[in-house]
Write a protein that holds these residues in place. Structure first.
Motif, PDB file in Angstrom:
ATOM      1  N   ALA A 230      -5.720  10.039  -7.156  1.00 22.84           N
ATOM      2  CA  ALA A 230      -6.736   8.991  -6.999  1.00 22.84           C
ATOM      3  C   ALA A 230      -6.128   7.708  -6.451  1.00 22.84           C
ATOM      4  O   ALA A 230      -6.705   7.051  -5.575  1.00 22.84           O
ATOM      5  CB  ALA A 230      -7.416   8.727  -8.341  1.00 22.84           C
ATOM      6  N   ALA A 231      -4.928   7.337  -6.938  1.00 19.29           N
ATOM      7  CA  ALA A 231      -4.283   6.128  -6.440  1.00 19.29           C
ATOM      8  C   ALA A 231      -3.875   6.284  -4.973  1.00 19.29           C
ATOM      9  O   ALA A 231      -4.044   5.361  -4.166  1.00 19.29           O
ATOM     10  CB  ALA A 231      -3.064   5.796  -7.296  1.00 19.29           C
ATOM     11  N   PRO A 240      -6.348  -2.274  -1.806  1.00 14.64           N
ATOM     12  CA  PRO A 240      -5.100  -2.947  -2.181  1.00 14.64           C
ATOM     13  C   PRO A 240      -4.436  -2.251  -3.360  1.00 14.64           C
ATOM     14  O   PRO A 240      -5.048  -1.446  -4.070  1.00 14.64           O
ATOM     15  CB  PRO A 240      -5.563  -4.363  -2.541  1.00 14.64           C
ATOM     16  N   MET A 241      -3.164  -2.583  -3.566  1.00 19.07           N
ATOM     17  CA  MET A 241      -2.393  -1.934  -4.616  1.00 19.07           C
ATOM     18  C   MET A 241      -2.998  -2.169  -5.992  1.00 19.07           C
ATOM     19  O   MET A 241      -2.986  -1.282  -6.852  1.00 19.07           O
ATOM     20  CB  MET A 241      -0.952  -2.458  -4.592  1.00 19.07           C
ATOM     21  N   THR A 243      -6.135  -2.464  -6.814  1.00 18.81           N
ATOM     22  CA  THR A 243      -7.279  -1.567  -6.995  1.00 18.81           C
ATOM     23  C   THR A 243      -6.812  -0.134  -7.236  1.00 18.81           C
ATOM     24  O   THR A 243      -7.369   0.579  -8.088  1.00 18.81           O
ATOM     25  CB  THR A 243      -8.188  -1.622  -5.757  1.00 18.81           C
ATOM     26  N   ALA A 244      -5.794   0.307  -6.500  1.00 15.81           N
ATOM     27  CA  ALA A 244      -5.271   1.654  -6.693  1.00 15.81           C
ATOM     28  C   ALA A 244      -4.722   1.839  -8.103  1.00 15.81           C
ATOM     29  O   ALA A 244      -4.943   2.879  -8.746  1.00 15.81           O
ATOM     30  CB  ALA A 244      -4.194   1.948  -5.658  1.00 15.81           C
ATOM     31  N   LEU A 245      -4.009   0.834  -8.622  1.00 13.85           N
ATOM     32  CA  LEU A 245      -3.488   0.928  -9.990  1.00 13.85           C
ATOM     33  C   LEU A 245      -4.610   0.921 -11.015  1.00 13.85           C
ATOM     34  O   LEU A 245      -4.537   1.606 -12.046  1.00 13.85           O
ATOM     35  CB  LEU A 245      -2.523  -0.223 -10.255  1.00 13.85           C
ATOM     36  N   ALA A 246      -5.654   0.134 -10.764  1.00 12.83           N
ATOM     37  CA  ALA A 246      -6.790   0.116 -11.689  1.00 12.83           C
ATOM     38  C   ALA A 246      -7.466   1.485 -11.740  1.00 12.83           C
ATOM     39  O   ALA A 246      -7.854   1.961 -12.822  1.00 12.83           O
ATOM     40  CB  ALA A 246      -7.795  -0.955 -11.261  1.00 12.83           C
ATOM     41  N   ILE A 247      -7.592   2.145 -10.596  1.00 15.15           N
ATOM     42  CA  ILE A 247      -8.185   3.484 -10.575  1.00 15.15           C
ATOM     43  C   ILE A 247      -7.299   4.470 -11.325  1.00 15.15           C
ATOM     44  O   ILE A 247      -7.780   5.290 -12.128  1.00 15.15           O
ATOM     45  CB  ILE A 247      -8.411   3.931  -9.120  1.00 15.15           C
ATOM     46  N   LEU A 287       0.969  -9.894  -4.141  1.00 18.72           N
ATOM     47  CA  LEU A 287       1.972  -9.381  -3.220  1.00 18.72           C
ATOM     48  C   LEU A 287       1.422  -9.126  -1.833  1.00 18.72           C
ATOM     49  O   LEU A 287       2.137  -8.609  -0.976  1.00 18.72           O
ATOM     50  CB  LEU A 287       2.578  -8.082  -3.783  1.00 18.72           C
ATOM     51  N   GLY A 288       0.179  -9.459  -1.579  1.00 22.42           N
ATOM     52  CA  GLY A 288      -0.381  -9.299  -0.243  1.00 22.42           C
ATOM     53  C   GLY A 288      -0.407  -7.850   0.192  1.00 22.42           C
ATOM     54  O   GLY A 288      -0.601  -6.929  -0.601  1.00 22.42           O
ATOM     55  N   ASP A 289      -0.152  -7.641   1.491  1.00 21.47           N
ATOM     56  CA  ASP A 289      -0.186  -6.308   2.078  1.00 21.47           C
ATOM     57  C   ASP A 289       1.154  -5.613   1.852  1.00 21.47           C
ATOM     58  O   ASP A 289       2.203  -6.121   2.240  1.00 21.47           O
ATOM     59  CB  ASP A 289      -0.477  -6.419   3.573  1.00 21.47           C
TER      60      ASP A 289
END
Length: 410
Positions: A230-231, A240-241, A243-247, A287-289
């Motif tokens: 999912a991440a 963004p990172m 959001t991926a960690l939250a998922i 941390l931006g992009d």
């Protein structure tokens, strides 16, 4: 169809009513803060550690986990001292002073629940608690308290068996009429050393030890695989990172809830802690992009065609030296840099016209003498050089997540 609908509504109301009457009791020992997690774990046969982790995960979604914990602290009774003549503890309500403090804490907590993730987290938490009670209400239920003597009246005394023991070597003067002498020794005494008056029962076969269920390790492996997938999918779609960690954290939370029912998935706690810590770090440290490479990049082009439109680094630095760049009157160059964690330094010729945008989500910017620092630091500068307009035009777009941006001449 109408009767089915009414039956469903009635079942829902019955479940809520039964939950309120038999709601978890906060124990006097074993609780870490208010005893809410320990109470839920003891009531429904779940490891309290998993319940605590679920509350922590819920807190990341707009504070829903914190609000649910405070509600449990307020509404769940506390274990009290047993009443005289009984071993069952009483259920005491939350003290008025503590209730006032919790309500004062709930006011800003409820006002905090204004975003979609927080409302969704609160709804999911209440739904999980409902399903938990609906399916496992028989676990950990307190037995009925003994009734007082005034309600039941005097109880008849339990019959006392007659004492049929005699001293070895003597005979009983008044044996019970229903006592039949044993003619053969019991199996446990083949030599007949014990008197027959000792009417001991035959020893029963020992109970077979209860077979322990094998640990369901597949729950941890499957959940970890789904969280990683999912991440990765969220990152591939441009999320963004954070959001991926939250998922990934949400998938791990669902896996721990499922593991609580199936008696497995404890290994997910070790994975959720670093993921949650990294999510908190990203929330505090932008941390931006992070789609670029790692390391330092030093560029010193001498012709416009050697300059890339964008230089990216996930972590490191970009040093763009344009002092030797050959740019004629009327030519225009667009370039920029994006660094997640690190620094950007651009050196310009003294006579070229420049339009520069310098931005840092967290850090400092110094854009041709115009500087600022802090969060969301940004400056846009138009400078025509020492000789005024002419000599070519360079347009810069420089962005750093956490770090410094500097544009200088010469």
């Amino acid at each position: 169809m109408t009767s089915t609908k009414r039956s469903g509504i009635a079942g829902f109301e019955d479940t809520l009513r039964d939950f309120w009457e038999t709601r978890p009791v906060r124990p006097r020992t074993g609780g870490k803060l208010g005893g809410v997690s320990a109470a839920i774990g003891a009531r429904y046969g779940i490891d309290p550690i998993l319940v605590r982790v679920a509350f922590v995960l819920g807190t990341f979604y707009g504070g829903a986990g914190l609000v649910l914990y405070l509600l449990g602290w307020l509404l769940f009774p506390k274990e009290g001292d047993p009443v005289p003549g009984s071993t069952e503890p009483t259920r005491e309500p939350t003290s008025p002073t503590l209730a006032v403090v919790i309500v004062l804490l709930l006011i800003p907590g409820v006002l905090w629940l204004v975003s979609t993730p927080s409302i969704l987290g609160l709804a999911i938490g209440l739904a999980l608690l409902y399903l938990l009670h609906h399916n496992y209400s028989d676990r950990g239920a307190a037995p009925a308290a003994p009734r007082a003597m005034s309600e039941t009246g005097p109880q008849p005394a339990a019959p006392v068996a007659a004492n049929t023991w005699v001293y070895p070597g003597t005979t009983s003067t008044a044996p019970p009429p229903d006592d039949t002498p044993r003619q053969t020794p019991p199996a446990w005494d083949p030599l007949g050393a014990a008197p027959f008056a000792w009417d001991l029962p035959e020893p029963s076969e020992p109970d077979e030890p209860e077979q322990k269920q094998p640990p369901r390790r597949w729950i941890s492996f499957v959940t970890l695989g789904l969280a990683a997938f999912a991440a990765a999918l969220a990152t591939a779609l441009g999320a963004p990172m954070s959001t991926a960690l939250a998922i990934a954290l949400a998938v791990l939370g669902v896996g721990m809830v499922v593991g609580a029912f199936l008696r497995g998935g404890r290994g997910l706690i070790g994975a959720a802690i670093p993921v949650g810590g990294l999510a908190m770090l990203l929330a505090a440290l932008p941390l931006g992009d992070l789609s670029g490479e790692l390391g330092d990049d030093e560029i010193r082009p001498t012709a416009i065609q050697n300059v890339q439109p964008l230089y990216k680094r996930s972590a490191g630095s970009v040093q763009l030296d344009l002092r030797d760049l050959k740019i004629a009157d009327g030519q225009e160059l667009h370039t920029g840099a994006n660094v997640g964690l690190g620094d950007i330094l651009v050196q310009l010729p003294p006579d070229v016209d420049v339009t520069a945008r310098c931005a840092a989500e967290l850090g400092s910017v110094q854009c041709l003498g115009d500087s600022t620092d802090g969060r969301s630091a940004e400056r846009t500068v138009v400078d025509q050089g020492e000789n005024g307009p002419g000599g070519g035009h360079i347009v810069l777009d420089l962005v750093v997540g956490t770090g410094d941006v500097e544009v200088v001449r010469g």
